[in-house]
Design a protein around this motif. Structure first.
Motif, mmCIF file in Angstrom:
data_model
loop_
_atom_site.group_PDB
_atom_site.id
_atom_site.type_symbol
_atom_site.label_atom_id
_atom_site.label_comp_id
_atom_site.label_asym_id
_atom_site.label_seq_id
_atom_site.Cartn_x
_atom_site.Cartn_y
_atom_site.Cartn_z
ATOM 1 N N VAL A 23 0.839 -1.205 0.000
ATOM 2 C CA VAL A 23 0.000 0.000 0.000
ATOM 3 C C VAL A 23 0.872 1.252 0.000
ATOM 4 O O VAL A 23 0.572 2.254 -0.664
ATOM 5 N N ALA A 24 1.956 1.253 0.756
ATOM 6 C CA ALA A 24 2.852 2.420 0.810
ATOM 7 C C ALA A 24 3.488 2.689 -0.539
ATOM 8 O O ALA A 24 3.648 3.842 -0.952
ATOM 9 N N VAL A 25 3.831 1.627 -1.278
ATOM 10 C CA VAL A 25 4.437 1.808 -2.591
ATOM 11 C C VAL A 25 3.426 2.326 -3.601
ATOM 12 O O VAL A 25 3.723 3.198 -4.436
ATOM 13 N N ILE A 26 2.174 1.811 -3.534
ATOM 14 C CA ILE A 26 1.145 2.209 -4.505
ATOM 15 C C ILE A 26 0.725 3.655 -4.285
ATOM 16 O O ILE A 26 0.575 4.442 -5.227
ATOM 17 N N THR A 27 0.535 4.037 -3.039
ATOM 18 C CA THR A 27 0.052 5.389 -2.733
ATOM 19 C C THR A 27 1.165 6.428 -2.680
ATOM 20 O O THR A 27 0.888 7.636 -2.654
ATOM 21 N N GLY A 28 2.410 6.011 -2.606
ATOM 22 C CA GLY A 28 3.511 6.964 -2.500
ATOM 23 C C GLY A 28 3.825 7.642 -3.820
ATOM 24 O O GLY A 28 3.478 7.161 -4.906
#
Length: 253
Positions: free
Chosen positions: A109-114
């Protein structure tokens, strides 16, 4: 032939010696003799009579005469060990702690939303593809993006203001003098005529100076040479002043 000495003449000889005065003997003779014997007795061997012999164990050692620093004071207790940033050998990890967090999903999730990472600007200066940072290369126009770029420095504006103020004061003083008819301005023709006259006078003095003899063996010749040099220097100064200043004011007679 044996010589005979009369016995009767001997007492007479002794009587003649007894009549002579006695030999002079100083009263300080015993003390001087004692002092001389005392001083000489101690230095008969070119040195003191008895000298303490050094021990062979006290020989000169290396760095024995070097200055020694005082002993370093120990601030910490030698029994107390310093604190270590690594765990000790006897330490045991805490067991039994579990977490229900799903690190895989959290990282996804952190990679997708970052936000995507911007590539660092580089430049290539060779055909082989050697890359270097563009920011430190000097090709980026950082200087023109400064806040004070193109702004006149304060000292320059202050100097210009002082110059303008001085020029205004000079012009006002000139105008006041002109109003009082104390000064008048030379025209361009008068200025050119004055300049030509000064140059003509300088040429005449220079011609006269060139005609002076090489050897100055008399006082009048030396005085004449000095006089010509002073007049030529004064004319050169006047010519230089008139050529630099186009506007000239002179006192009104």
């Amino acid at each position: 032939m044996q010589r005979r000495v009369s016995v009767t003449s001997y007492p007479a000889w002794r009587r003649s010696l007894s009549n002579l005065p006695g030999r002079y003997i100083s009263i300080y003779r015993p003390s001087v003799k004692c002092e001389a014997e005392k001083n000489k007795a101690q230095w008969k061997t070119m040195g003191p009579a008895k000298v303490a012999v050094p021990s062979p164990k006290n020989f000169l050692q290396k760095h024995s005469k070097d200055p020694k620093l005082p002993a370093r004071k120990k601030e910490q207790d030698p029994k107390k060990l310093p604190e270590l940033s690594v765990p000790r050998r006897t330490d045991r990890p805490v067991m039994g702690i579990q977490s229900k967090k799903n690190f895989i999903n959290t990282n996804a999730v952190a990679v997708i939303t970052g936000l995507p990472k911007k590539p660092q600007p580089i430049y290539v200066d060779r055909r082989q593809g050697d890359k270097y940072l563009l920011e430190t290369s000097g090709l980026v126009p950082k200087y023109i993006k400064k806040k004070d770029y193109g702004v006149i420095p304060k000292y320059v504006t202050q100097r210009n203001e002082e110059r303008e103020r001085a020029q205004k004061e000079y012009e006002t003083s000139i105008l006041e003098n002109l109003r009082k008819k104390a000064m008048k301005r030379l025209t361009d023709e008068e200025r050119k005529t004055l300049l030509q006259g000064l140059k003509k006078n300088w040429e005449e003095l220079n011609q006269e100076f060139q005609g002076l003899p090489v050897e100055m063996d008399t006082i009048p010749k030396k005085l004449n040479k000095e006089k010509l040099e002073i007049q030529m220097k004064q004319l050169e100064h006047d010519i230089d002043v008139i050529e630099k200043h186009k506007i000239i004011y002179i006192a009104n007679e």
